[in-house]
Scaffold this active site. Structure first.
Site, PDB file in Angstrom:
ATOM      1  CG  MET A 187      -1.744   1.230   1.445  1.00  0.00           C
ATOM      2  SD  MET A 187      -2.791   1.107   2.919  1.00  0.00           S
ATOM      3  CE  MET A 187      -1.554   1.246   4.223  1.00  0.00           C
ATOM      4  CG  ASP A 222       4.545  -4.249  11.398  1.00  0.00           C
ATOM      5  OD1 ASP A 222       3.930  -3.167  11.287  1.00  0.00           O
ATOM      6  OD2 ASP A 222       4.751  -5.024  10.449  1.00  0.00           O
ATOM      7  CB  SER A 238       2.715  -4.560   2.903  1.00  0.00           C
ATOM      8  OG  SER A 238       1.810  -4.110   3.882  1.00  0.00           O
ATOM      9  CD  GLN A 239      -2.462  -3.154  -0.269  1.00  0.00           C
ATOM     10  OE1 GLN A 239      -3.262  -2.912   0.643  1.00  0.00           O
ATOM     11  NE2 GLN A 239      -2.482  -2.482  -1.405  1.00  0.00           N
ATOM     12  CG  HIS A 288       4.910  -2.878   7.704  1.00  0.00           C
ATOM     13  ND1 HIS A 288       4.581  -4.211   7.825  1.00  0.00           N
ATOM     14  CD2 HIS A 288       4.358  -2.461   6.544  1.00  0.00           C
ATOM     15  CE1 HIS A 288       3.852  -4.571   6.789  1.00  0.00           C
ATOM     16  NE2 HIS A 288       3.712  -3.536   5.997  1.00  0.00           N
TER      17      HIS A 288
END
Length: 303
Positions: A38, A230, A112-113, A286
């Site tokens: 993202m 994170d 991530s996503q 993250h």
């Protein structure tokens, strides 16, 4: 996420190579497909672009495809917030099937996503075959919070928080907000299972699709990286396929403690028994990792 990957550059110099490397399908390398997170894009020179170049330096002759969802970098970034995830996955499946360089198979790396989106590709589109799936900070059981976002998109994140809090499972929000499609509310489990357009489907929450289960088990390795500090993903356990226990929002459970695993709806228990699951830790925020950590822990899965 663009800002979070800056430390990748700070941890070690990335040598930029002039021109595109020549790919030879007979050179013994396995192609790599990457999907960004993202707020990022396929080709950002301080994030995905730098990682692509580093991998090309480490593995001579490798073909690296960094997915661009849309016709421009701006469109690619915007689609990471607003384009239906199922449409994105379908688009990627078509692109991979038409790429002659991938016909013999490929490794996949999701940031991530992008990690859970590539898992959907593995479950839905077994041709060309995905060999290893590397999830870097992926949210495989979704998220129940959005505590921190990339700095450049903070206004977008504020809007997303408002939409998620006011009606994550309404048709309008589900269809047009990417993060809503992997929003997992443990306090409204029935709503989640009934109305989640993406996550509830790929996680077999409504019914068991045996094709999904079979296809995921075709992977040689499913590698999951969790970031111990994170501040972006909530709960962080989702990066190892764990989550909050249903009916409350404080206590978590591991993948192995979950009904998904015990009922083996995705074949993850069988994969772990076969030695196909790998759980890695990175002591950072993250997507914050150094070049040496990346080389030591992830590059071996790309050969």
């Amino acid at each position: 996420m663009t800002a979070a990957l800056l430390c990748f550059l700070l941890a070690g110099p990335v040598v930029l190579v002039a021109g595109s490397p020549v790919y030879d399908s007979n050179n013994g390398t396995v192609p790599l497909v990457m999907w960004h997170g993202m707020g990022d894009s396929c080709c950002n020179p301080i994030s995905m672009g730098a990682i692509k170049k580093m991998i090309e330096e480490e593995i001579s002759g490798i073909y690296v495809l960094s997915l661009e969802i849309g016709k421009t970098v701006i469109e690619d970034t915007e689609n990471g917030f607003f384009m239906d995830v199922n449409e994105q996955v379908s688009m990627v499946c078509s692109q991979l099937a038409q790429d002659p360089k991938l016909k013999g198979g490929y490794n996949a790396m999701g940031f991530s996503q992008g990690a859970q989106f590539l898992r959907a590709v593995a479950q839905r589109c077994p041709s060309p075959p995905m060999k290893n799936l590397i999830s870097i900070g992926g949210q495989h059981q979704g998220v129940y919070g959005l505590p921190k976002c990339p700095g450049e998109t903070s206004h977008i994140c504020d809007m997303i928080r408002h939409a998620l809090n006011s009606g994550a499972y309404t048709d309008l929000v589900q269809k047009h907000l990417v993060q809503a499609q992997y929003w997992h509310d443990p306090l409204n489990d029935d709503l989640y299972k009934k109305h989640s357009l993406f996550l509830a489907d790929v996680n077999q929450e409504r019914a068991v699709n045996e094709t999904y289960r079979k296809n995921l088990q075709l992977l040689d390795k499913f590698v999951m990286v969790k970031f111990l500090q994170d501040t972006v993903v909530d709960p962080v356990d989702t990066e190892w396929f764990g989550f909050l226990k249903t009916g409350q929002a404080k206590e978590t459970e591991t993948l192995q403690e979950s009904a998904l695993y015990k009922e083996d709806r995705l074949g993850l228990a069988a994969m772990e028994k076969a030695g196909k699951l790998a759980f890695l830790e990175c002591d950072g925020d993250h997507l914050q990792f150094g070049r040496e950590w990346f080389k030591a822990n992830l590059v071996p899965y790309l050969h």
